[in-house]
Design a protein around this motif. Structure first.
Motif, PDB file in Angstrom:
ATOM      1  N   LEU A  37      12.717 -23.526 -14.891  1.00  0.00           N
ATOM      2  CA  LEU A  37      13.929 -24.230 -15.280  1.00  0.00           C
ATOM      3  C   LEU A  37      15.167 -23.354 -15.194  1.00  0.00           C
ATOM      4  CD1 LEU A  37      12.542 -26.137 -18.404  1.00  0.00           C
ATOM      5  CD2 LEU A  37      12.507 -26.830 -15.999  1.00  0.00           C
ATOM      6  N   HIS A  38      16.243 -23.945 -14.675  1.00  0.00           N
ATOM      7  CA  HIS A  38      17.547 -23.274 -14.609  1.00  0.00           C
ATOM      8  C   HIS A  38      18.580 -24.149 -15.315  1.00  0.00           C
ATOM      9  CE1 HIS A  38      18.354 -26.170 -11.446  1.00  0.00           C
ATOM     10  NE2 HIS A  38      17.394 -25.678 -10.685  1.00  0.00           N
ATOM     11  N   ARG A  39      19.846 -23.747 -15.252  1.00  0.00           N
ATOM     12  CA  ARG A  39      20.889 -24.482 -15.972  1.00  0.00           C
ATOM     13  C   ARG A  39      21.026 -25.923 -15.511  1.00  0.00           C
ATOM     14  NH1 ARG A  39      25.656 -23.211 -15.037  1.00  0.00           N
ATOM     15  NH2 ARG A  39      25.414 -21.556 -13.472  1.00  0.00           N
ATOM     16  N   GLY A  40      20.671 -26.194 -14.262  1.00  0.00           N
ATOM     17  CA  GLY A  40      20.708 -27.566 -13.788  1.00  0.00           C
ATOM     18  C   GLY A  40      19.721 -28.440 -14.531  1.00  0.00           C
ATOM     19  N   HIS A  41      18.503 -27.939 -14.698  1.00  0.00           N
ATOM     20  CA  HIS A  41      17.512 -28.685 -15.473  1.00  0.00           C
ATOM     21  C   HIS A  41      17.966 -28.860 -16.927  1.00  0.00           C
ATOM     22  CE1 HIS A  41      14.773 -26.784 -12.341  1.00  0.00           C
ATOM     23  NE2 HIS A  41      14.510 -28.066 -12.213  1.00  0.00           N
ATOM     24  N   LEU A  42      18.517 -27.794 -17.480  1.00  0.00           N
ATOM     25  CA  LEU A  42      18.920 -27.851 -18.889  1.00  0.00           C
ATOM     26  C   LEU A  42      20.063 -28.838 -19.101  1.00  0.00           C
ATOM     27  CD1 LEU A  42      18.642 -24.061 -19.822  1.00  0.00           C
ATOM     28  CD2 LEU A  42      16.886 -25.848 -19.864  1.00  0.00           C
ATOM     29  N   ALA A  43      20.907 -29.020 -18.083  1.00  0.00           N
ATOM     30  CA  ALA A  43      21.959 -30.036 -18.171  1.00  0.00           C
ATOM     31  C   ALA A  43      21.349 -31.434 -18.217  1.00  0.00           C
ATOM     32  CB  ALA A  43      22.912 -29.914 -16.979  1.00  0.00           C
ATOM     33  N   LEU A  44      20.235 -31.632 -17.506  1.00  0.00           N
ATOM     34  CA  LEU A  44      19.537 -32.912 -17.563  1.00  0.00           C
ATOM     35  C   LEU A  44      18.982 -33.158 -18.966  1.00  0.00           C
ATOM     36  CD1 LEU A  44      17.493 -32.858 -14.212  1.00  0.00           C
ATOM     37  CD2 LEU A  44      19.846 -33.629 -14.598  1.00  0.00           C
ATOM     38  N   VAL A  45      18.473 -32.092 -19.581  1.00  0.00           N
ATOM     39  CA  VAL A  45      17.950 -32.203 -20.941  1.00  0.00           C
ATOM     40  C   VAL A  45      19.073 -32.565 -21.910  1.00  0.00           C
ATOM     41  CG1 VAL A  45      16.844 -30.958 -22.838  1.00  0.00           C
ATOM     42  CG2 VAL A  45      16.029 -30.638 -20.494  1.00  0.00           C
ATOM     43  N   GLU A  46      20.224 -31.934 -21.758  1.00  0.00           N
ATOM     44  CA  GLU A  46      21.366 -32.235 -22.625  1.00  0.00           C
ATOM     45  C   GLU A  46      21.778 -33.700 -22.486  1.00  0.00           C
ATOM     46  OE1 GLU A  46      22.424 -30.507 -24.932  1.00  0.00           O
ATOM     47  OE2 GLU A  46      22.504 -28.361 -24.472  1.00  0.00           O
ATOM     48  N   GLU A  47      21.777 -34.205 -21.254  1.00  0.00           N
ATOM     49  CA  GLU A  47      22.100 -35.614 -21.042  1.00  0.00           C
ATOM     50  C   GLU A  47      21.046 -36.507 -21.688  1.00  0.00           C
ATOM     51  OE1 GLU A  47      24.119 -38.947 -20.061  1.00  0.00           O
ATOM     52  OE2 GLU A  47      24.836 -36.887 -19.792  1.00  0.00           O
ATOM     53  N   ALA A  48      19.782 -36.110 -21.577  1.00  0.00           N
ATOM     54  CA  ALA A  48      18.695 -36.889 -22.170  1.00  0.00           C
ATOM     55  C   ALA A  48      18.852 -36.990 -23.682  1.00  0.00           C
ATOM     56  CB  ALA A  48      17.348 -36.261 -21.811  1.00  0.00           C
ATOM     57  N   LYS A  49      19.298 -35.901 -24.303  1.00  0.00           N
ATOM     58  CA  LYS A  49      19.461 -35.890 -25.759  1.00  0.00           C
ATOM     59  C   LYS A  49      20.544 -36.874 -26.214  1.00  0.00           C
ATOM     60  CE  LYS A  49      19.499 -31.885 -27.817  1.00  0.00           C
ATOM     61  NZ  LYS A  49      19.879 -30.475 -28.085  1.00  0.00           N
ATOM     62  N   LYS A  50      21.505 -37.176 -25.339  1.00  0.00           N
ATOM     63  CA  LYS A  50      22.547 -38.144 -25.674  1.00  0.00           C
ATOM     64  C   LYS A  50      22.018 -39.577 -25.636  1.00  0.00           C
ATOM     65  CE  LYS A  50      26.097 -35.268 -23.433  1.00  0.00           C
ATOM     66  NZ  LYS A  50      27.060 -35.226 -22.306  1.00  0.00           N
ATOM     67  N   ARG A  51      20.930 -39.768 -24.909  1.00  0.00           N
ATOM     68  CA  ARG A  51      20.436 -41.120 -24.665  1.00  0.00           C
ATOM     69  C   ARG A  51      19.325 -41.542 -25.620  1.00  0.00           C
ATOM     70  NH1 ARG A  51      23.127 -43.580 -20.005  1.00  0.00           N
ATOM     71  NH2 ARG A  51      24.369 -41.847 -19.185  1.00  0.00           N
ATOM     72  N   ALA A  52      18.597 -40.580 -26.165  1.00  0.00           N
ATOM     73  CA  ALA A  52      17.376 -40.930 -26.891  1.00  0.00           C
ATOM     74  C   ALA A  52      17.174 -40.033 -28.091  1.00  0.00           C
ATOM     75  CB  ALA A  52      16.176 -40.827 -25.944  1.00  0.00           C
ATOM     76  N   THR A  53      16.325 -40.490 -28.995  1.00  0.00           N
ATOM     77  CA  THR A  53      15.994 -39.688 -30.176  1.00  0.00           C
ATOM     78  C   THR A  53      14.881 -38.685 -29.887  1.00  0.00           C
ATOM     79  OG1 THR A  53      14.488 -41.451 -30.902  1.00  0.00           O
ATOM     80  CG2 THR A  53      16.728 -41.468 -31.787  1.00  0.00           C
ATOM     81  N   ARG A  54      14.111 -38.939 -28.829  1.00  0.00           N
ATOM     82  CA  ARG A  54      13.035 -38.021 -28.436  1.00  0.00           C
ATOM     83  C   ARG A  54      13.151 -37.732 -26.949  1.00  0.00           C
ATOM     84  NH1 ARG A  54       9.745 -35.698 -32.549  1.00  0.00           N
ATOM     85  NH2 ARG A  54       9.844 -37.142 -34.309  1.00  0.00           N
ATOM     86  N   VAL A  55      13.062 -36.452 -26.580  1.00  0.00           N
ATOM     87  CA  VAL A  55      13.110 -36.036 -25.191  1.00  0.00           C
ATOM     88  C   VAL A  55      11.768 -35.424 -24.815  1.00  0.00           C
ATOM     89  CG1 VAL A  55      14.185 -34.496 -23.506  1.00  0.00           C
ATOM     90  CG2 VAL A  55      15.597 -35.660 -25.223  1.00  0.00           C
ATOM     91  N   VAL A  56      11.181 -35.915 -23.730  1.00  0.00           N
ATOM     92  CA  VAL A  56       9.959 -35.352 -23.170  1.00  0.00           C
ATOM     93  C   VAL A  56      10.304 -34.717 -21.832  1.00  0.00           C
ATOM     94  CG1 VAL A  56       7.645 -35.829 -22.289  1.00  0.00           C
ATOM     95  CG2 VAL A  56       8.498 -37.085 -24.286  1.00  0.00           C
ATOM     96  N   VAL A  57      10.028 -33.437 -21.679  1.00  0.00           N
ATOM     97  CA  VAL A  57      10.192 -32.746 -20.402  1.00  0.00           C
ATOM     98  C   VAL A  57       8.806 -32.569 -19.795  1.00  0.00           C
ATOM     99  CG1 VAL A  57      10.953 -30.647 -19.239  1.00  0.00           C
ATOM    100  CG2 VAL A  57      12.269 -31.554 -21.182  1.00  0.00           C
ATOM    101  N   SER A  58       8.611 -33.082 -18.599  1.00  0.00           N
ATOM    102  CA  SER A  58       7.334 -32.870 -17.918  1.00  0.00           C
ATOM    103  C   SER A  58       7.468 -31.689 -16.962  1.00  0.00           C
ATOM    104  CB  SER A  58       6.882 -34.124 -17.163  1.00  0.00           C
ATOM    105  OG  SER A  58       7.782 -34.438 -16.115  1.00  0.00           O
ATOM    106  N   ILE A  59       6.418 -30.889 -16.881  1.00  0.00           N
ATOM    107  CA  ILE A  59       6.360 -29.757 -15.962  1.00  0.00           C
ATOM    108  C   ILE A  59       5.091 -29.915 -15.131  1.00  0.00           C
ATOM    109  CG2 ILE A  59       6.153 -27.257 -15.728  1.00  0.00           C
ATOM    110  CD1 ILE A  59       7.676 -26.952 -18.347  1.00  0.00           C
ATOM    111  N   TYR A  60       5.281 -30.195 -13.846  1.00  0.00           N
ATOM    112  CA  TYR A  60       4.131 -30.432 -12.972  1.00  0.00           C
ATOM    113  C   TYR A  60       4.567 -30.198 -11.531  1.00  0.00           C
ATOM    114  CZ  TYR A  60       0.173 -32.788 -10.747  1.00  0.00           C
ATOM    115  OH  TYR A  60      -0.936 -33.078  -9.977  1.00  0.00           O
TER     116      TYR A  60
END
Length: 312
Positions: A37-60
């Motif tokens: 993960l780099h800052r681009g991925h982490l920006a996606l996580v930050e956006e996800a946190k705005k949308r939902a109460t629970r964030v699931v990150v899959s790594i595969y």
């Protein structure tokens, strides 16, 4: 007090977790990744946190999108580092399946991706008929751009994303627009197959020098990295040219092609296409996107910029 991350590896456990949370009234957002993960991925996580109460990150790292000779076996990974970054962002659940495919005679199932010796789609295909054989195709949108040189790539992407949606059952899923074709293709798949998932596309995150962040950037030599900056520079020049009235896609594409070649890059494609259909256009009137794929050394990089002709 800092909360530990829950790492879920079993598909049924992941599905049960999601259903329990949703029954409690929570909204779930999925961020699918291949790790490192780099800052681009982490920006996606930050956006996800705005949308939902629970964030699931899959790594595969999905073998179905790598053809023979591609970089599955060398794709970078740092699982513990990924967990640390996600923990700092307050992510509490990570889905890390050992394998998402049924292998022929169940070979390698449950043993983790390190067991996949061939490291590509060929390891999923067998002669007995017992292996994975169900694929999702988004037939027209998978053919242009990256689909020309990577003909199985989007079949693998669409299939693994559909599997993740069926397992995690999210309300939202966040994808980066650096992989522009992938983002549009997933939107079309969700529409056509009636997935109850809202797709959120996020803009490209760039390093301080302008290079689009990518897990593969780690494989660039210092010289290749400097040469690769020709991509983002040429994209910005095209944006300026469009603002100044240039609407011929042929002229604009040629300027990017020449800039990247002169810097030492090997072009895969330079295309200006409609943002929705990804079909080639000759003039910029509707919203379009300029997409580039080029090799620097042994590293294939992609980038893009959305464009719209001035309305004056």
């Amino acid at each position: 007090m800092e909360q530990d991350i829950e790492v879920i590896r079993d598909k049924n456990s992941m599905r049960n977790w999601s259903r329990t949370k949703r029954a409690q009234g929570e909204k779930i957002c999925l961020v699918p990744t291949m790790g490192y993960l780099h800052r681009g991925h982490l920006a996606l996580v930050e956006e996800a946190k705005k949308r939902a109460t629970r964030v699931v990150v899959s790594i595969y790292i999905n073998p179905a999108q790598f053809a023979v000779g591609e970089d599955f076996s060398t794709y970078p990974s740092n699982f513990e580092g990924d967990l640390d970054k996600l923990k700092d962002l307050g992510v509490d659940t990570v889905f890390v399946p050992s394998d998402l495919y049924v292998r022929e005679d169940n070979a390698g199932a449950g043993k983790g991706q390190d067991n996949i010796a061939s490291g590509c789609i060929s390891c999923l295909e067998g002669k007995s008929g017992n292996g994975h054989e169900t694929w999702i195709r988004v037939e027209k949108m998978e053919k242009p751009l990256c689909g020309k040189s990577r003909p199985i790539f989007f079949r693998g992407v669409a299939t693994v994303v559909a599997k993740l949606f069926n397992i995690v059952e999210p309300d939202f899923a966040v994808f980066g627009k650096k992989d522009y074709q992938q983002c549009r293709l997933i939107c079309r798949m969700v529409r056509d197959l009636d997935f109850a998932v809202e797709i959120v596309g996020c803009g490209i995150v760039r390093d301080s020098d302008g290079l689009a962040l990518s897990s593969r950037n780690v494989h660039l030599s210092p010289k290749e990295r400097q040469e690769a900056l020709s991509i983002c520079r040429s994209l910005n020049q095209v944006k300026d040219a469009v603002c100044n009235g240039q609407i011929s896609t042929g002229i604009l594409q040629h300027s990017v092609l020449e800039a990247v070649r002169n810097a030492g890059g090997k072009i895969d494609y330079v295309e200006i296409v409609d943002q929705e259909t990804l079909q080639h256009v000759d003039r910029i009137d509707l919203p379009v996107v300029l997409c580039v794929a080029a090799w620097f050394g042994g590293v294939r990089l992609i980038d893009n910029i959305e464009l719209q002709a001035p309305t004056s």
